[in-house]
Design a protein around this motif. Structure first.
Motif, PDB file in Angstrom:
ATOM      1  N   ALA A  19       0.828  -1.208   0.000  1.00  0.00           N
ATOM      2  CA  ALA A  19       0.000   0.000   0.000  1.00  0.00           C
ATOM      3  C   ALA A  19       0.862   1.258   0.000  1.00  0.00           C
ATOM      4  O   ALA A  19       0.545   2.240  -0.683  1.00  0.00           O
ATOM      5  N   SER A  20       1.951   1.238   0.732  1.00  0.00           N
ATOM      6  CA  SER A  20       2.804   2.434   0.794  1.00  0.00           C
ATOM      7  C   SER A  20       3.475   2.718  -0.549  1.00  0.00           C
ATOM      8  O   SER A  20       3.584   3.877  -0.961  1.00  0.00           O
ATOM      9  N   ALA A  21       3.917   1.666  -1.238  1.00  0.00           N
ATOM     10  CA  ALA A  21       4.533   1.864  -2.558  1.00  0.00           C
ATOM     11  C   ALA A  21       3.511   2.380  -3.559  1.00  0.00           C
ATOM     12  O   ALA A  21       3.809   3.279  -4.349  1.00  0.00           O
ATOM     13  N   LEU A  22       2.309   1.824  -3.514  1.00  0.00           N
ATOM     14  CA  LEU A  22       1.255   2.280  -4.427  1.00  0.00           C
ATOM     15  C   LEU A  22       0.919   3.741  -4.172  1.00  0.00           C
ATOM     16  O   LEU A  22       0.729   4.522  -5.113  1.00  0.00           O
ATOM     17  N   SER A  23       0.872   4.134  -2.919  1.00  0.00           N
ATOM     18  CA  SER A  23       0.608   5.528  -2.570  1.00  0.00           C
ATOM     19  C   SER A  23       1.692   6.452  -3.118  1.00  0.00           C
ATOM     20  O   SER A  23       1.399   7.507  -3.682  1.00  0.00           O
ATOM     21  N   GLU A  24       2.930   6.052  -2.970  1.00  0.00           N
ATOM     22  CA  GLU A  24       4.052   6.847  -3.475  1.00  0.00           C
ATOM     23  C   GLU A  24       4.015   6.954  -5.000  1.00  0.00           C
ATOM     24  O   GLU A  24       4.246   8.022  -5.572  1.00  0.00           O
ATOM     25  N   ILE A  25       3.699   5.856  -5.664  1.00  0.00           N
ATOM     26  CA  ILE A  25       3.593   5.857  -7.127  1.00  0.00           C
ATOM     27  C   ILE A  25       2.494   6.814  -7.559  1.00  0.00           C
ATOM     28  O   ILE A  25       2.676   7.631  -8.463  1.00  0.00           O
ATOM     29  N   ARG A  26       1.336   6.731  -6.915  1.00  0.00           N
ATOM     30  CA  ARG A  26       0.213   7.583  -7.282  1.00  0.00           C
ATOM     31  C   ARG A  26       0.535   9.065  -7.076  1.00  0.00           C
ATOM     32  O   ARG A  26       0.192   9.907  -7.888  1.00  0.00           O
ATOM     33  N   GLN A  27       1.209   9.387  -5.991  1.00  0.00           N
ATOM     34  CA  GLN A  27       1.577  10.782  -5.741  1.00  0.00           C
ATOM     35  C   GLN A  27       2.515  11.308  -6.826  1.00  0.00           C
ATOM     36  O   GLN A  27       2.372  12.437  -7.295  1.00  0.00           O
ATOM     37  N   ASN A  28       3.467  10.481  -7.230  1.00  0.00           N
ATOM     38  CA  ASN A  28       4.386  10.892  -8.288  1.00  0.00           C
ATOM     39  C   ASN A  28       3.671  11.031  -9.623  1.00  0.00           C
ATOM     40  O   ASN A  28       3.930  11.961 -10.386  1.00  0.00           O
ATOM     41  N   GLU A  29       2.773  10.093  -9.929  1.00  0.00           N
ATOM     42  CA  GLU A  29       2.010  10.177 -11.172  1.00  0.00           C
ATOM     43  C   GLU A  29       1.168  11.445 -11.193  1.00  0.00           C
ATOM     44  O   GLU A  29       1.046  12.104 -12.222  1.00  0.00           O
ATOM     45  N   GLU A  30       0.589  11.789 -10.059  1.00  0.00           N
ATOM     46  CA  GLU A  30      -0.228  13.003  -9.971  1.00  0.00           C
ATOM     47  C   GLU A  30       0.603  14.230 -10.300  1.00  0.00           C
ATOM     48  O   GLU A  30       0.184  15.100 -11.060  1.00  0.00           O
ATOM     49  N   ARG A  31       1.804  14.291  -9.768  1.00  0.00           N
ATOM     50  CA  ARG A  31       2.675  15.445 -10.022  1.00  0.00           C
ATOM     51  C   ARG A  31       3.140  15.512 -11.475  1.00  0.00           C
ATOM     52  O   ARG A  31       3.466  16.579 -11.981  1.00  0.00           O
ATOM     53  N   LEU A  32       3.162  14.359 -12.132  1.00  0.00           N
ATOM     54  CA  LEU A  32       3.536  14.329 -13.546  1.00  0.00           C
ATOM     55  C   LEU A  32       2.353  14.617 -14.466  1.00  0.00           C
ATOM     56  O   LEU A  32       2.516  14.719 -15.675  1.00  0.00           O
ATOM     57  N   GLY A  33       1.149  14.712 -13.909  1.00  0.00           N
ATOM     58  CA  GLY A  33      -0.037  14.986 -14.723  1.00  0.00           C
ATOM     59  C   GLY A  33      -0.519  13.755 -15.455  1.00  0.00           C
ATOM     60  O   GLY A  33      -0.867  13.810 -16.626  1.00  0.00           O
ATOM     61  N   ALA A  34      -0.579  12.621 -14.754  1.00  0.00           N
ATOM     62  CA  ALA A  34      -0.914  11.348 -15.382  1.00  0.00           C
ATOM     63  C   ALA A  34      -2.350  11.291 -15.906  1.00  0.00           C
ATOM     64  O   ALA A  34      -2.611  10.649 -16.914  1.00  0.00           O
ATOM     65  N   THR A  35      -3.275  11.948 -15.233  1.00  0.00           N
ATOM     66  CA  THR A  35      -4.674  11.908 -15.675  1.00  0.00           C
ATOM     67  C   THR A  35      -5.164  13.314 -15.987  1.00  0.00           C
ATOM     68  O   THR A  35      -4.538  14.312 -15.609  1.00  0.00           O
ATOM     69  N   VAL A  36      -6.296  13.383 -16.631  1.00  0.00           N
ATOM     70  CA  VAL A  36      -6.895  14.683 -16.950  1.00  0.00           C
ATOM     71  C   VAL A  36      -7.162  15.455 -15.666  1.00  0.00           C
ATOM     72  O   VAL A  36      -6.897  16.660 -15.580  1.00  0.00           O
ATOM     73  N   VAL A  37      -7.668  14.781 -14.649  1.00  0.00           N
ATOM     74  CA  VAL A  37      -7.966  15.436 -13.373  1.00  0.00           C
ATOM     75  C   VAL A  37      -6.684  15.988 -12.748  1.00  0.00           C
ATOM     76  O   VAL A  37      -6.676  17.110 -12.224  1.00  0.00           O
ATOM     77  N   ASP A  38      -5.594  15.231 -12.812  1.00  0.00           N
ATOM     78  CA  ASP A  38      -4.312  15.704 -12.283  1.00  0.00           C
ATOM     79  C   ASP A  38      -3.867  16.973 -12.995  1.00  0.00           C
ATOM     80  O   ASP A  38      -3.393  17.922 -12.373  1.00  0.00           O
ATOM     81  N   ARG A  39      -4.023  16.980 -14.310  1.00  0.00           N
ATOM     82  CA  ARG A  39      -3.625  18.165 -15.088  1.00  0.00           C
ATOM     83  C   ARG A  39      -4.523  19.348 -14.783  1.00  0.00           C
ATOM     84  O   ARG A  39      -4.060  20.488 -14.725  1.00  0.00           O
ATOM     85  N   MET A  40      -5.812  19.096 -14.553  1.00  0.00           N
ATOM     86  CA  MET A  40      -6.734  20.180 -14.208  1.00  0.00           C
ATOM     87  C   MET A  40      -6.364  20.774 -12.847  1.00  0.00           C
ATOM     88  O   MET A  40      -6.357  21.994 -12.681  1.00  0.00           O
ATOM     89  N   ARG A  41      -6.076  19.931 -11.875  1.00  0.00           N
ATOM     90  CA  ARG A  41      -5.697  20.413 -10.539  1.00  0.00           C
ATOM     91  C   ARG A  41      -4.423  21.248 -10.601  1.00  0.00           C
ATOM     92  O   ARG A  41      -4.283  22.235  -9.878  1.00  0.00           O
ATOM     93  N   ALA A  42      -3.480  20.837 -11.406  1.00  0.00           N
ATOM     94  CA  ALA A  42      -2.206  21.553 -11.526  1.00  0.00           C
ATOM     95  C   ALA A  42      -2.298  22.709 -12.512  1.00  0.00           C
ATOM     96  O   ALA A  42      -1.317  23.413 -12.733  1.00  0.00           O
ATOM     97  N   ARG A  43      -3.468  22.855 -13.121  1.00  0.00           N
ATOM     98  CA  ARG A  43      -3.701  23.883 -14.135  1.00  0.00           C
ATOM     99  C   ARG A  43      -2.705  23.791 -15.282  1.00  0.00           C
ATOM    100  O   ARG A  43      -2.194  24.781 -15.794  1.00  0.00           O
ATOM    101  N   MET A  44      -2.417  22.536 -15.676  1.00  0.00           N
ATOM    102  CA  MET A  44      -1.536  22.290 -16.820  1.00  0.00           C
ATOM    103  C   MET A  44      -2.345  22.450 -18.096  1.00  0.00           C
ATOM    104  O   MET A  44      -3.505  22.063 -18.151  1.00  0.00           O
ATOM    105  N   ILE A  45      -1.709  22.972 -19.093  1.00  0.00           N
ATOM    106  CA  ILE A  45      -2.346  23.122 -20.396  1.00  0.00           C
ATOM    107  C   ILE A  45      -1.497  22.381 -21.421  1.00  0.00           C
ATOM    108  O   ILE A  45      -0.288  22.614 -21.528  1.00  0.00           O
TER     109      ILE A  45
END
Length: 69
Positions: A19-45
Motif C-alpha cells: 500500500a505504501s509503494a502504491l501511494s508513493e507511485i500515485r503521488q508521483n504520477e499526480e505530479r507528472l499529470g498522469a490523468t486529466v484530473v491531475d492536469r486540471m488540478r495543476a492547471r496544466m495546459i
C-alpha cells in the motif's frame, strides 16, 4: 529526474505490492499529470501543434514480457 526515481519503484511494486509503494507511485504520477484530473488540478495546459508527431505503439507487450527477467 522524477521518472528515473519512479521507474524502479514501479518495478519493485510489480514484484512485491504494498500500500505504501502504491501511494508513493500515485503521488508521483499526480505530479507528472498522469490523468486529466491531475492536469486540471495543476492547471496544466497541453497545447496542440500542427507539426507534432503522432507515434503509434507497434506491439503492446504482454504482462509476461514486461516482468520477465
Amino acid at each position: 529526474m522524477r521518472l528515473g526515481i519512479l521507474a524502479p519503484l514501479v518495478e519493485r511494486y510489480a514484484l512485491r505490492p504494498s500500500a505504501s509503494a502504491l501511494s508513493e507511485i500515485r503521488q508521483n504520477e499526480e505530479r507528472l499529470g498522469a490523468t486529466v484530473v491531475d492536469r486540471m488540478r495543476a492547471r496544466m495546459i497541453v497545447e496542440e501543434s500542427e507539426d507534432a508527431q503522432v507515434l503509434s505503439l507497434v506491439k503492446k507487450p504482454s504482462a509476461a514480457e514486461l516482468f520477465e527477467d
